[in-house]
Enzyme design. Structure first.
Site, PDB file in Angstrom:
ATOM      1  CG  ASP A 191      -2.054   1.047   0.986  1.00 20.27           C
ATOM      2  OD1 ASP A 191      -2.062   1.710  -0.074  1.00 20.27           O
ATOM      3  OD2 ASP A 191      -2.882   1.198   1.888  1.00 20.27           O
ATOM      4  CG  HIS A 223      -7.088   1.744   4.567  1.00 18.13           C
ATOM      5  ND1 HIS A 223      -6.798   1.397   3.279  1.00 18.13           N
ATOM      6  CD2 HIS A 223      -5.902   1.862   5.212  1.00 18.13           C
ATOM      7  CE1 HIS A 223      -5.485   1.306   3.132  1.00 18.13           C
ATOM      8  NE2 HIS A 223      -4.917   1.583   4.289  1.00 18.13           N
ATOM      9  CG  HIS A 275       1.705   5.240   7.839  1.00 23.44           C
ATOM     10  ND1 HIS A 275       0.664   5.807   8.538  1.00 23.44           N
ATOM     11  CD2 HIS A 275       1.160   4.254   7.123  1.00 23.44           C
ATOM     12  CE1 HIS A 275      -0.464   5.180   8.245  1.00 23.44           C
ATOM     13  NE2 HIS A 275      -0.194   4.232   7.392  1.00 23.44           N
ATOM     14  CG  ASN A 276       3.032   1.950   4.166  1.00 20.50           C
ATOM     15  OD1 ASN A 276       3.439   1.980   5.317  1.00 20.50           O
ATOM     16  ND2 ASN A 276       2.124   1.100   3.753  1.00 20.50           N
ATOM     17  CG  MET A 321     -13.034   0.289  15.139  1.00 18.32           C
ATOM     18  SD  MET A 321     -13.797  -0.906  14.067  1.00 18.32           S
ATOM     19  CE  MET A 321     -13.338  -2.410  14.892  1.00 18.32           C
ATOM     20  CG  HIS A 344       2.325   2.818  11.070  1.00 15.83           C
ATOM     21  ND1 HIS A 344       2.715   1.769  11.872  1.00 15.83           N
ATOM     22  CD2 HIS A 344       1.449   2.313  10.176  1.00 15.83           C
ATOM     23  CE1 HIS A 344       2.110   0.673  11.457  1.00 15.83           C
ATOM     24  NE2 HIS A 344       1.337   0.961  10.440  1.00 15.83           N
ATOM     25  CB  ALA A 358      -2.406   0.215  17.725  1.00 15.68           C
ATOM     26  N   GLY A 359      -0.162  -1.029  15.825  1.00 14.32           N
ATOM     27  CA  GLY A 359       0.626  -2.209  15.470  1.00 14.32           C
ATOM     28  C   GLY A 359      -0.143  -3.489  15.749  1.00 14.32           C
TER      29      GLY A 359
END
EC number: 6.5.1.-
Length: 472
Positions: A93, A202, A322-323, A374, A395, A397-398
């Site tokens: 992405d 997303h 962030h990518n 979320m 970027h 929570a992971g």
DNA sequence: ATGTTC
């Protein structure tokens, strides 16, 4: 593998085997991945073998397993010293990122319009896999303009203002996009997706500023306590995915020609100055412009909803990816060097007075937008002087558990009820998508941000809490 | 992340 605890928030993996540099993991002990469940520490080691890598192979506190590189990985290679670029260091992405808009609306005023506002956002914000978008491009010529001009073209054609550009990373577009390197298939996939969230993690969220940690910086960003905000997290949809697929293939084929061997074929790469790398970087920049246009158009759609329902407007706080891989100049061992900085699930975090900041942010640094999982908090941070890892930080929570694991153990119905009970309105989420994105599948974003601060990567400015979420 | 296996 031996992790040496240098500080409570910084662990080192000494060079061994084919590693050209050490590994550095910025995390608390509690946030380190469990090697039995997640091989991302091995990925940090493998990235450290890439030709031309400088400094260290870095990982952020939200690190987890990804394609080739860990998500939460940062690696810089020296362009003039055989350094490579690897599509796996950006991810599928390309230029996925976050856009934060602040409403001229107080959280107390949100209650009465909550249902109408969420219904209208649910109606007007396209989401989910496949087609459906705010803006359908008129064929390849218009796509070429989006790929070259990014948000600048979106603002001109679809609405927006100056602030939408100067408050966006790179002023809304990078200059070195090369649409010729974007395949017909990638263009075809992208034509009907500008202004769409996509799926997975997303989202578009309505949030409120719950706490401000630094009034001066928050004010410069355009944030105040109890203010209603909109956060958008999305990327370059099928276009970026196809570009990554195309160029990974091309680099796999080219690697033997350059005599490059990598410990994992997912680390396919080519010297930055090679034709294959230039082609990838041109296509990747085009995808970055596409992603900015995507978030611009979605932000504009949300602004129209706010105007219609509340009579108030949304103003851009910041938009940051962030990518992405970028050619940047940094000081390494006392020397200015041109580096290809890969950030994958890692956010650029420019400190105050950095020359790439717009004038209105020069004294305070770059807004760093950190979405939580979320139903949990999100954070706004700012860059700090001397920030390690080439001015990068976490970027989000992971992820802690795979989509599959999450879907197995969480009942979407229970989760939806729990969110509604906490006053968080949910629109448009599929049962499966909801379960996969359950907070239980993620690390605690507050711990991640504390580790990023503890490690000296960034500084917290504000915490935002969710009021409503639109999901794919 | 992804027309969730060209």
């Amino acid at each position: 593998m031996e992790l040496i605890e240098e500080t409570p928030y910084r662990f080192r993996i000494d060079r061994h085997g084919q590693m050209r540099v050490p590994g550095v993991v910025y995390a608390s002990r509690a946030l380190l991945p469990d090697p039995a469940a997640d091989r991302s520490l091995d990925q940090v080691v493998q990235v450290a073998t890439l030709p031309g890598i400088v400094g260290a192979s870095y990982a952020m506190p939200d690190m987890h397993w990804g394609y080739g590189f860990p998500i939460g990985g940062v690696a810089a290679t020296d362009v003039r010293d055989g350094g490579v670029v690897s599509p796996g260091g950006v991810g599928f992405d390309i230029s996925c990122g976050v856009r934060l808009l602040a409403a001229d609306l107080d959280r107390r005023e949100f209650g009465p319009v909550r249902e109408r506002l969420m219904d209208a956002l649910g109606r007007d914000i396209p989401r989910g896999a496949g087609r459906g978008a705010v803006w359908t491009l008129a064929g390849q010529p218009e796509m070429a303009r989006v790929l070259r001009e990014g948000s600048r073209y979106a603002v001109r054609r679809r609405g927006g203002g100056d602030r939408d550009l100067y408050r966006c990373e790179d002023g809304g577009a990078v200059d070195d996009a090369d649409p010729e390197q974007v395949s017909a298939r990638a263009i075809d996939r992208g034509l009907g997706q500008v202004g769409s969230l996509g799926s997975g993690n997303h989202f578009l969220e309505v949030q409120a500023v719950e706490e401000v940690y630094d009034e001066r910086v928050a004010e410069a960003f355009g944030l105040r306590r109890d203010q209603v905000c909109v956060m958008i997290h999305c990327g370059s949809r099928g276009l970026g995915h196809q570009i990554c697929t195309d160029h990974v293939r091309a680099m796999e084929k080219a690697m033997p020609r350059y005599g490059i061997q990598v410990p994992d074929r997912q680390l396919a790469c080519a010297p930055v100055e090679s034709p294959e790398a230039r082609a990838y970087l041109g296509a990747m920049a085009a995808a970055a412009n596409y992603a900015r246009a995507n978030r611009q158009v979605l932000g504009d759609a949300a602004d129209r909803v706010f105007r219609a329902v509340t009579g108030r407007t949304l103003e851009l706080v910041y938009d940051v990816s962030h990518n992405l891989a970028k050619i940047e100049t940094h000081e390494v061992d006392g020397e200015r060097r041109e580096l290809c900085v890969h950030r994958k699930g890692a956010t650029r975090a420019l400190p105050p007075h950095h020359p790439d900041l717009p004038p209105d942010l020069r004294e305070v640094g770059q807004p760093v937008l950190i979405p939580g999982s979320m139903g949990t908090a999100s954070y706004v941070l700012t860059g700090v002087p001397g920030g390690g890892a080439f001015f990068s930080t976490c970027h989000g929570a992971g992820r802690l558990r795979s989509r599959h694991q999450a879907a197995k153990s969480v009942r979407a119905k229970d989760l939806r009820r729990d969110l509604e009970r906490r006053g968080i309105a949910v629109r448009g989420a599929s049962a499966r998508g909801l379960a996969e994105e359950a907070p239980a599948a993620y690390k605690d974003v507050t711990e991640v941000v504390a580790a990023a601060e503890g490690a000296g990567l960034a500084r917290a400015v504000a915490r935002l809490c969710p009021l409503g979420v639109v999901k794919g």
